[in-house]
Design a protein around this motif. Structure first.
Motif, PDB file in Angstrom:
ATOM      1  N   ALA A 155       0.868  -1.191   0.000  1.00 37.08           N
ATOM      2  CA  ALA A 155       0.000   0.000   0.000  1.00 37.08           C
ATOM      3  C   ALA A 155       0.899   1.234   0.000  1.00 37.08           C
ATOM      4  CB  ALA A 155      -0.911   0.019   1.221  1.00 37.08           C
ATOM      5  N   ILE A 156       0.499   2.238  -0.779  1.00 34.47           N
ATOM      6  CA  ILE A 156       1.278   3.481  -0.865  1.00 34.47           C
ATOM      7  C   ILE A 156       0.371   4.648  -0.492  1.00 34.47           C
ATOM      8  CG2 ILE A 156       2.665   4.959  -2.403  1.00 34.47           C
ATOM      9  CD1 ILE A 156       2.640   2.403  -4.339  1.00 34.47           C
ATOM     10  N   ILE A 157       0.843   5.493   0.401  1.00 31.23           N
ATOM     11  CA  ILE A 157       0.083   6.709   0.737  1.00 31.23           C
ATOM     12  C   ILE A 157       0.829   7.884   0.113  1.00 31.23           C
ATOM     13  CG2 ILE A 157      -0.775   8.218   2.573  1.00 31.23           C
ATOM     14  CD1 ILE A 157      -0.968   5.778   4.389  1.00 31.23           C
ATOM     15  N   CYS A 158       0.182   8.584  -0.827  1.00 31.95           N
ATOM     16  CA  CYS A 158       0.847   9.674  -1.543  1.00 31.95           C
ATOM     17  C   CYS A 158       0.664  10.993  -0.805  1.00 31.95           C
ATOM     18  CB  CYS A 158       0.241   9.821  -2.948  1.00 31.95           C
ATOM     19  SG  CYS A 158       0.493   8.372  -3.959  1.00 31.95           S
ATOM     20  N   GLY A 184      -4.392  19.369  -3.670  1.00 34.26           N
ATOM     21  CA  GLY A 184      -3.202  18.539  -3.915  1.00 34.26           C
ATOM     22  C   GLY A 184      -3.394  17.119  -3.413  1.00 34.26           C
ATOM     23  N   HIS A 185      -4.602  16.875  -2.887  1.00 38.26           N
ATOM     24  CA  HIS A 185      -4.912  15.512  -2.431  1.00 38.26           C
ATOM     25  C   HIS A 185      -6.202  15.097  -3.126  1.00 38.26           C
ATOM     26  CE1 HIS A 185      -1.957  14.998   0.894  1.00 38.26           C
ATOM     27  NE2 HIS A 185      -1.924  16.311   0.800  1.00 38.26           N
ATOM     28  N   ALA A 186      -6.076  14.235  -4.147  1.00 36.11           N
ATOM     29  CA  ALA A 186      -7.202  13.968  -5.059  1.00 36.11           C
ATOM     30  C   ALA A 186      -8.389  13.323  -4.341  1.00 36.11           C
ATOM     31  CB  ALA A 186      -6.729  13.074  -6.194  1.00 36.11           C
ATOM     32  N   GLY A 187      -8.167  12.224  -3.669  1.00 36.53           N
ATOM     33  CA  GLY A 187      -9.291  11.540  -3.041  1.00 36.53           C
ATOM     34  C   GLY A 187      -9.696  10.302  -3.806  1.00 36.53           C
ATOM     35  N   ARG A 188      -8.709   9.549  -4.285  1.00 36.51           N
ATOM     36  CA  ARG A 188      -8.986   8.316  -5.044  1.00 36.51           C
ATOM     37  C   ARG A 188      -8.137   7.178  -4.488  1.00 36.51           C
ATOM     38  NH1 ARG A 188      -8.471   7.429 -10.984  1.00 36.51           N
ATOM     39  NH2 ARG A 188      -6.320   8.065 -10.625  1.00 36.51           N
ATOM     40  N   LEU A 189      -8.724   5.993  -4.451  1.00 34.82           N
ATOM     41  CA  LEU A 189      -8.002   4.786  -4.048  1.00 34.82           C
ATOM     42  C   LEU A 189      -7.761   3.996  -5.328  1.00 34.82           C
ATOM     43  CD1 LEU A 189      -6.944   3.457  -1.471  1.00 34.82           C
ATOM     44  CD2 LEU A 189      -9.062   2.137  -1.395  1.00 34.82           C
ATOM     45  N   VAL A 190      -6.498   3.770  -5.671  1.00 32.40           N
ATOM     46  CA  VAL A 190      -6.152   3.147  -6.960  1.00 32.40           C
ATOM     47  C   VAL A 190      -5.508   1.786  -6.741  1.00 32.40           C
ATOM     48  CG1 VAL A 190      -4.856   3.471  -9.117  1.00 32.40           C
ATOM     49  CG2 VAL A 190      -5.777   5.469  -7.906  1.00 32.40           C
ATOM     50  N   PHE A 191      -6.161   0.750  -7.260  1.00 29.43           N
ATOM     51  CA  PHE A 191      -5.608  -0.612  -7.198  1.00 29.43           C
ATOM     52  C   PHE A 191      -4.978  -0.928  -8.547  1.00 29.43           C
ATOM     53  CE2 PHE A 191      -7.466  -2.292  -3.284  1.00 29.43           C
ATOM     54  CZ  PHE A 191      -8.495  -1.399  -3.040  1.00 29.43           C
ATOM     55  N   GLY A 192      -3.941  -1.789  -8.541  1.00 26.22           N
ATOM     56  CA  GLY A 192      -3.377  -2.230  -9.813  1.00 26.22           C
ATOM     57  C   GLY A 192      -2.023  -2.888  -9.606  1.00 26.22           C
ATOM     58  N   GLU A 193      -1.236  -2.863 -10.698  1.00 27.04           N
ATOM     59  CA  GLU A 193       0.078  -3.521 -10.650  1.00 27.04           C
ATOM     60  C   GLU A 193       1.171  -2.489 -10.833  1.00 27.04           C
ATOM     61  OE1 GLU A 193      -1.294  -7.545 -10.567  1.00 27.04           O
ATOM     62  OE2 GLU A 193       0.715  -7.222 -11.420  1.00 27.04           O
ATOM     63  N   LEU A 194       2.225  -2.619 -10.059  1.00 27.15           N
ATOM     64  CA  LEU A 194       3.433  -1.814 -10.253  1.00 27.15           C
ATOM     65  C   LEU A 194       4.584  -2.805 -10.340  1.00 27.15           C
ATOM     66  CD1 LEU A 194       3.581   1.345  -7.918  1.00 27.15           C
ATOM     67  CD2 LEU A 194       3.796   1.267 -10.414  1.00 27.15           C
ATOM     68  N   LYS A 195       5.237  -2.849 -11.494  1.00 22.89           N
ATOM     69  CA  LYS A 195       6.372  -3.793 -11.664  1.00 22.89           C
ATOM     70  C   LYS A 195       5.956  -5.206 -11.253  1.00 22.89           C
ATOM     71  CE  LYS A 195       9.884  -0.864 -12.546  1.00 22.89           C
ATOM     72  NZ  LYS A 195      10.989  -1.012 -13.490  1.00 22.89           N
ATOM     73  N   CYS A 221      -0.638  -3.621  -5.980  1.00 26.40           N
ATOM     74  CA  CYS A 221      -0.534  -2.463  -5.083  1.00 26.40           C
ATOM     75  C   CYS A 221      -1.872  -1.753  -4.920  1.00 26.40           C
ATOM     76  CB  CYS A 221       0.424  -1.422  -5.678  1.00 26.40           C
ATOM     77  SG  CYS A 221       2.076  -2.005  -5.866  1.00 26.40           S
ATOM     78  N   VAL A 222      -1.980  -0.990  -3.844  1.00 29.48           N
ATOM     79  CA  VAL A 222      -3.107  -0.065  -3.685  1.00 29.48           C
ATOM     80  C   VAL A 222      -2.500   1.272  -3.272  1.00 29.48           C
ATOM     81  CG1 VAL A 222      -3.503  -0.816  -1.284  1.00 29.48           C
ATOM     82  CG2 VAL A 222      -5.290   0.403  -2.538  1.00 29.48           C
ATOM     83  N   CYS A 223      -2.981   2.341  -3.896  1.00 30.47           N
ATOM     84  CA  CYS A 223      -2.375   3.649  -3.688  1.00 30.47           C
ATOM     85  C   CYS A 223      -3.429   4.667  -3.261  1.00 30.47           C
ATOM     86  CB  CYS A 223      -1.720   4.076  -5.001  1.00 30.47           C
ATOM     87  SG  CYS A 223      -0.765   5.581  -4.862  1.00 30.47           S
ATOM     88  N   MET A 224      -3.136   5.380  -2.182  1.00 32.45           N
ATOM     89  CA  MET A 224      -4.047   6.462  -1.746  1.00 32.45           C
ATOM     90  C   MET A 224      -3.595   7.761  -2.397  1.00 32.45           C
ATOM     91  SD  MET A 224      -4.643   5.926   2.329  1.00 32.45           S
ATOM     92  CE  MET A 224      -5.626   7.417   2.451  1.00 32.45           C
ATOM     93  N   GLN A 225      -4.427   8.212  -3.342  1.00 32.62           N
ATOM     94  CA  GLN A 225      -4.125   9.481  -4.022  1.00 32.62           C
ATOM     95  C   GLN A 225      -4.828  10.563  -3.193  1.00 32.62           C
ATOM     96  OE1 GLN A 225      -5.528   9.659  -8.073  1.00 32.62           O
ATOM     97  NE2 GLN A 225      -3.478  10.025  -8.813  1.00 32.62           N
TER      98      GLN A 225
END
Ligand SMILES: Nc1nc2ncn(CCNC(CO)CO)c2c(=O)[nH]1
Length: 289
Positions: free
Chosen positions: A28-31, A63-74, A78-82
Protein backbone atom coordinates in the motif's frame (compact mmCIF):
# COMPACT_ATOMS: atom_id res chain seq x y z
CA UNK A 1 -17.45 9.81 24.49
CA UNK A 2 -14.42 8.76 22.46
CA UNK A 3 -15.20 7.77 18.90
CA UNK A 4 -14.54 4.08 18.28
CA UNK A 5 -14.43 2.11 15.04
CA UNK A 6 -15.40 -1.55 15.38
CA UNK A 7 -13.53 -4.38 13.70
CA UNK A 8 -16.65 -5.01 11.63
CA UNK A 9 -16.51 -1.50 10.16
CA UNK A 10 -12.96 -2.07 8.92
CA UNK A 11 -13.98 -5.51 7.66
CA UNK A 12 -17.06 -4.13 5.88
CA UNK A 13 -14.96 -1.63 3.94
CA UNK A 14 -12.32 -4.27 3.12
CA UNK A 15 -15.04 -6.70 1.96
CA UNK A 16 -16.71 -4.01 -0.17
CA UNK A 17 -13.40 -3.18 -1.88
CA UNK A 18 -12.55 -6.87 -2.42
CA UNK A 19 -15.96 -7.31 -4.03
CA UNK A 20 -15.22 -4.42 -6.41
CA UNK A 21 -11.73 -5.37 -7.59
CA UNK A 22 -9.86 -8.60 -8.31
CA UNK A 23 -6.61 -7.01 -7.14
CA UNK A 24 -5.29 -8.30 -3.82
CA UNK A 25 -2.58 -5.74 -2.98
CA UNK A 26 0.57 -6.72 -1.11
CA UNK A 27 1.89 -3.16 -0.97
CA UNK A 28 0.00 0.00 0.00
CA UNK A 29 1.28 3.48 -0.87
CA UNK A 30 0.08 6.71 0.74
CA UNK A 31 0.85 9.67 -1.54
CA UNK A 32 1.72 12.98 0.09
CA UNK A 33 0.98 16.53 -1.06
CA UNK A 34 1.67 16.90 -4.77
CA UNK A 35 2.83 13.27 -5.06
CA UNK A 36 -0.46 11.77 -6.22
CA UNK A 37 0.74 11.18 -9.78
CA UNK A 38 2.54 8.10 -8.49
CA UNK A 39 -0.86 6.42 -8.76
CA UNK A 40 -1.05 7.29 -12.46
CA UNK A 41 1.77 4.85 -13.22
CA UNK A 42 -0.16 1.91 -11.84
CA UNK A 43 -1.13 -0.62 -14.52
CA UNK A 44 -4.53 -2.32 -14.93
CA UNK A 45 -6.11 0.17 -12.55
CA UNK A 46 -9.31 -0.17 -10.62
CA UNK A 47 -9.91 3.13 -8.88
CA UNK A 48 -12.55 4.39 -6.48
CA UNK A 49 -13.36 7.89 -5.26
CA UNK A 50 -13.13 8.03 -1.48
CA UNK A 51 -16.72 9.32 -1.50
CA UNK A 52 -17.88 6.02 -3.01
CA UNK A 53 -16.11 3.81 -0.46
CA UNK A 54 -18.22 2.95 2.58
CA UNK A 55 -16.58 4.20 5.77
CA UNK A 56 -13.86 6.23 4.04
CA UNK A 57 -13.33 9.84 5.12
CA UNK A 58 -13.19 12.59 2.50
CA UNK A 59 -10.04 14.41 1.36
CA UNK A 60 -10.39 18.20 1.65
CA UNK A 61 -6.86 19.45 0.93
CA UNK A 62 -5.73 20.95 -2.39
CA UNK A 63 -3.20 18.54 -3.92
CA UNK A 64 -4.91 15.51 -2.43
CA UNK A 65 -7.20 13.97 -5.06
CA UNK A 66 -9.29 11.54 -3.04
CA UNK A 67 -8.99 8.32 -5.04
CA UNK A 68 -8.00 4.79 -4.05
CA UNK A 69 -6.15 3.15 -6.96
CA UNK A 70 -5.61 -0.61 -7.20
CA UNK A 71 -3.38 -2.23 -9.81
CA UNK A 72 0.08 -3.52 -10.65
CA UNK A 73 3.43 -1.81 -10.25
CA UNK A 74 6.37 -3.79 -11.66
CA UNK A 75 4.31 -6.96 -11.39
CA UNK A 76 3.42 -6.41 -7.75
CA UNK A 77 -0.18 -5.90 -6.70
CA UNK A 78 -0.53 -2.46 -5.08
CA UNK A 79 -3.11 -0.07 -3.68
CA UNK A 80 -2.38 3.65 -3.69
CA UNK A 81 -4.05 6.46 -1.75
CA UNK A 82 -4.13 9.48 -4.02
CA UNK A 83 -4.74 11.93 -1.19
CA UNK A 84 -4.40 11.22 2.50
CA UNK A 85 -6.24 12.43 5.56
CA UNK A 86 -4.73 14.83 8.07
CA UNK A 87 -5.55 15.58 11.68
CA UNK A 88 -5.66 19.31 10.80
CA UNK A 89 -8.64 18.69 8.50
CA UNK A 90 -10.59 17.88 11.62
CA UNK A 91 -10.61 14.13 11.02
CA UNK A 92 -10.20 12.07 14.17
CA UNK A 93 -6.98 10.06 14.18
CA UNK A 94 -9.14 6.95 13.83
CA UNK A 95 -10.41 8.36 10.55
CA UNK A 96 -7.00 9.50 9.28
CA UNK A 97 -5.62 6.00 9.88
CA UNK A 98 -8.77 4.05 8.88
CA UNK A 99 -7.33 2.99 5.48
CA UNK A 100 -4.27 1.37 7.08
CA UNK A 101 -6.34 -1.24 8.91
CA UNK A 102 -8.49 -1.81 5.83
CA UNK A 103 -5.30 -2.50 3.85
CA UNK A 104 -4.20 -4.96 6.55
CA UNK A 105 -7.52 -6.81 6.28
CA UNK A 106 -7.08 -6.97 2.48
CA UNK A 107 -3.74 -8.76 2.95
CA UNK A 108 -1.31 -5.83 2.48
CA UNK A 109 2.06 -6.58 4.12
CA UNK A 110 4.08 -3.44 3.38
CA UNK A 111 3.10 0.23 3.74
CA UNK A 112 5.00 2.98 1.90
CA UNK A 113 4.23 6.47 3.16
CA UNK A 114 5.35 9.61 1.34
CA UNK A 115 4.90 13.19 2.39
CA UNK A 116 6.03 16.74 1.69
CA UNK A 117 8.07 18.19 4.52
CA UNK A 118 10.00 21.27 5.54
CA UNK A 119 13.76 21.00 6.11
CA UNK A 120 15.20 21.72 9.53
CA UNK A 121 18.57 20.00 8.96
CA UNK A 122 21.01 22.43 7.34
CA UNK A 123 22.07 19.86 4.75
CA UNK A 124 18.55 19.40 3.38
CA UNK A 125 17.42 21.57 0.45
CA UNK A 126 14.08 21.81 -1.42
CA UNK A 127 13.93 18.95 -3.91
CA UNK A 128 15.93 16.63 -1.68
CA UNK A 129 14.51 13.33 -0.49
CA UNK A 130 14.75 12.32 3.15
CA UNK A 131 14.38 8.62 3.81
CA UNK A 132 12.66 8.48 7.19
CA UNK A 133 14.82 6.67 9.74
CA UNK A 134 12.50 7.43 12.66
CA UNK A 135 9.79 9.90 13.67
CA UNK A 136 8.79 12.06 16.62
CA UNK A 137 5.03 12.05 16.96
CA UNK A 138 4.35 15.24 18.92
CA UNK A 139 0.55 14.87 18.94
CA UNK A 140 1.00 11.26 20.03
CA UNK A 141 3.28 12.29 22.88
CA UNK A 142 0.41 14.49 24.10
CA UNK A 143 -2.12 11.69 23.90
CA UNK A 144 -3.51 12.38 20.41
CA UNK A 145 -2.93 8.82 19.31
CA UNK A 146 -5.04 6.60 17.04
CA UNK A 147 -4.44 3.66 19.37
CA UNK A 148 -6.04 5.43 22.34
CA UNK A 149 -9.18 3.69 23.62
CA UNK A 150 -9.92 -0.02 23.86
CA UNK A 151 -7.29 -2.13 22.08
CA UNK A 152 -8.42 -4.48 19.31
CA UNK A 153 -6.25 -7.55 19.92
CA UNK A 154 -7.13 -8.81 16.41
CA UNK A 155 -4.95 -6.00 15.07
CA UNK A 156 -2.18 -5.90 17.66
CA UNK A 157 -1.01 -5.65 21.28
CA UNK A 158 -2.11 -3.09 23.84
CA UNK A 159 1.39 -1.66 24.17
CA UNK A 160 3.11 -2.01 20.77
CA UNK A 161 6.85 -1.35 20.47
CA UNK A 162 7.79 1.35 17.96
CA UNK A 163 11.56 1.02 17.94
CA UNK A 164 12.78 0.20 14.44
CA UNK A 165 9.35 0.83 12.92
CA UNK A 166 10.95 2.10 9.69
CA UNK A 167 12.22 -1.13 8.17
CA UNK A 168 16.03 -1.14 7.97
CA UNK A 169 16.16 -3.52 5.02
CA UNK A 170 13.93 -1.30 2.90
CA UNK A 171 15.90 1.79 3.93
CA UNK A 172 19.15 0.17 2.81
CA UNK A 173 17.53 -0.98 -0.43
CA UNK A 174 16.26 2.55 -1.08
CA UNK A 175 19.69 4.09 -0.48
CA UNK A 176 21.18 1.57 -2.94
CA UNK A 177 18.55 2.44 -5.55
CA UNK A 178 19.23 6.18 -5.23
CA UNK A 179 22.93 5.50 -5.90
CA UNK A 180 22.04 3.52 -9.04
CA UNK A 181 19.62 6.29 -10.09
CA UNK A 182 22.49 8.76 -9.76
CA UNK A 183 20.59 10.91 -7.28
CA UNK A 184 22.39 9.83 -4.08
CA UNK A 185 23.52 13.44 -3.54
CA UNK A 186 19.86 14.46 -3.11
CA UNK A 187 19.06 11.73 -0.60
CA UNK A 188 19.78 11.27 3.08
CA UNK A 189 18.22 9.54 6.06
CA UNK A 190 16.71 11.56 8.86
CA UNK A 191 14.20 12.03 11.62
CA UNK A 192 10.72 13.29 10.70
CA UNK A 193 8.57 15.17 13.19
CA UNK A 194 4.81 15.40 12.95
CA UNK A 195 3.21 18.59 14.21
CA UNK A 196 -0.56 19.06 14.23
CA UNK A 197 -0.87 22.00 11.82
CA UNK A 198 -2.67 23.49 9.88
CA UNK A 199 -0.51 26.52 10.58
CA UNK A 200 3.15 26.18 9.67
CA UNK A 201 5.41 26.28 12.69
CA UNK A 202 6.71 29.52 14.22
CA UNK A 203 10.40 30.39 14.08
CA UNK A 204 10.76 29.46 17.77
CA UNK A 205 9.05 26.11 17.11
CA UNK A 206 11.34 25.44 14.12
CA UNK A 207 14.39 26.25 16.26
CA UNK A 208 13.08 23.97 19.04
CA UNK A 209 12.49 21.07 16.65
CA UNK A 210 15.95 21.52 15.16
CA UNK A 211 17.48 21.58 18.64
CA UNK A 212 15.63 18.34 19.42
CA UNK A 213 17.34 16.62 16.49
CA UNK A 214 14.48 16.78 13.99
CA UNK A 215 15.57 16.88 10.35
CA UNK A 216 12.23 17.47 8.61
CA UNK A 217 8.80 18.56 9.79
CA UNK A 218 5.32 17.81 8.50
CA UNK A 219 1.70 17.35 9.52
CA UNK A 220 1.06 13.68 8.75
CA UNK A 221 2.55 10.20 8.53
CA UNK A 222 3.21 9.38 12.19
CA UNK A 223 -0.36 8.21 12.99
CA UNK A 224 -0.47 5.97 9.89
CA UNK A 225 2.92 4.47 10.81
CA UNK A 226 1.84 3.86 14.43
CA UNK A 227 -1.28 1.99 13.29
CA UNK A 228 0.66 0.10 10.59
CA UNK A 229 3.32 -0.99 13.08
CA UNK A 230 0.64 -1.98 15.59
CA UNK A 231 -0.93 -4.40 13.10
CA UNK A 232 2.39 -5.79 11.87
CA UNK A 233 2.88 -4.07 8.50
CA UNK A 234 6.43 -3.45 7.29
CA UNK A 235 6.87 0.32 6.84
CA UNK A 236 8.98 2.49 4.55
CA UNK A 237 8.65 6.28 4.59
CA UNK A 238 10.12 9.18 2.70
CA UNK A 239 9.77 12.95 2.74
CA UNK A 240 10.12 15.13 -0.32
CA UNK A 241 11.68 18.30 1.02
CA UNK A 242 9.62 21.16 -0.41
CA UNK A 243 11.12 24.11 1.47
CA UNK A 244 13.37 25.09 4.31
CA UNK A 245 11.65 25.81 7.63
CA UNK A 246 12.32 29.39 8.75
CA UNK A 247 14.75 29.20 11.69
CA UNK A 248 15.96 32.80 11.76
CA UNK A 249 14.31 36.08 12.77
CA UNK A 250 16.50 37.91 10.29
CA UNK A 251 14.66 36.61 7.22
CA UNK A 252 11.18 37.43 6.00
CA UNK A 253 10.68 34.12 4.12
CA UNK A 254 7.29 32.53 4.63
CA UNK A 255 6.20 29.01 3.73
CA UNK A 256 3.01 28.52 1.72
CA UNK A 257 1.07 25.50 0.49
CA UNK A 258 1.22 26.51 -3.20
CA UNK A 259 4.99 26.45 -2.98
CA UNK A 260 4.86 23.03 -1.35
CA UNK A 261 2.71 21.69 -4.19
CA UNK A 262 4.92 23.26 -6.87
CA UNK A 263 8.05 21.54 -5.56
CA UNK A 264 6.08 18.33 -5.17
CA UNK A 265 5.06 18.37 -8.83
CA UNK A 266 8.57 19.33 -9.93
CA UNK A 267 10.25 16.44 -8.14
CA UNK A 268 7.51 13.82 -8.06
CA UNK A 269 9.26 12.00 -10.92
CA UNK A 270 12.26 11.12 -8.74
CA UNK A 271 10.04 10.03 -5.87
CA UNK A 272 7.96 7.94 -8.27
CA UNK A 273 11.04 6.26 -9.75
CA UNK A 274 12.47 5.47 -6.31
CA UNK A 275 9.20 4.05 -4.94
CA UNK A 276 8.54 2.01 -8.09
CA UNK A 277 12.05 0.55 -8.10
CA UNK A 278 11.79 -0.24 -4.39
CA UNK A 279 8.52 -2.08 -4.98
CA UNK A 280 9.99 -4.06 -7.86
CA UNK A 281 12.93 -5.20 -5.70
CA UNK A 282 11.22 -5.88 -2.38
CA UNK A 283 10.54 -9.51 -1.73
CA UNK A 284 6.92 -10.25 -1.07
CA UNK A 285 5.78 -13.21 0.98
CA UNK A 286 3.47 -15.06 -1.33
CA UNK A 287 1.66 -16.61 1.59
CA UNK A 288 -1.96 -17.21 0.69
CA UNK A 289 -4.22 -15.16 2.93
N1 LIG B 1 8.05 24.53 7.34
C1 LIG B 1 7.25 23.55 6.86
N2 LIG B 1 7.35 23.24 5.56
C2 LIG B 1 6.55 22.25 5.09
N3 LIG B 1 6.44 21.75 3.84
C3 LIG B 1 5.53 20.78 3.86
N4 LIG B 1 5.05 20.63 5.09
C4 LIG B 1 4.12 19.60 5.49
C5 LIG B 1 2.75 20.19 5.67
N5 LIG B 1 2.03 20.15 4.41
C6 LIG B 1 0.75 20.82 4.52
C7 LIG B 1 0.88 22.26 4.05
O1 LIG B 1 1.56 22.30 2.81
C8 LIG B 1 -0.29 20.09 3.65
O2 LIG B 1 -0.53 18.83 4.19
C9 LIG B 1 5.66 21.56 5.91
C10 LIG B 1 5.57 21.91 7.26
O3 LIG B 1 4.79 21.35 8.05
N6 LIG B 1 6.41 22.91 7.69
Amino acid sequence: SKEQISHDEYQKTADWLMSQTKHRPQVAIICGSGLGMLADTIKCQDSFAYSDIPGFPQSTVQGHAGRLVFGELKGKSCVCMQGRFHMYEGHSLLKTTFPVRVFKLMGVETLIVTNAAGALADGLQPGDIMIIKDHINFPGLAGLNPLCGPNDEKFGPRFPAMSGCYDKGLRCMAMEITKQMGVASLVQEGVYAMVGGPNFETIAEAKLLHRLGVDAVGMSTAPEVVVATHCGLRVFGLSLITNKAVKSYDVSDRVNHEGVLDVGRLHSQTVQQLVTELISRMEINNNEN
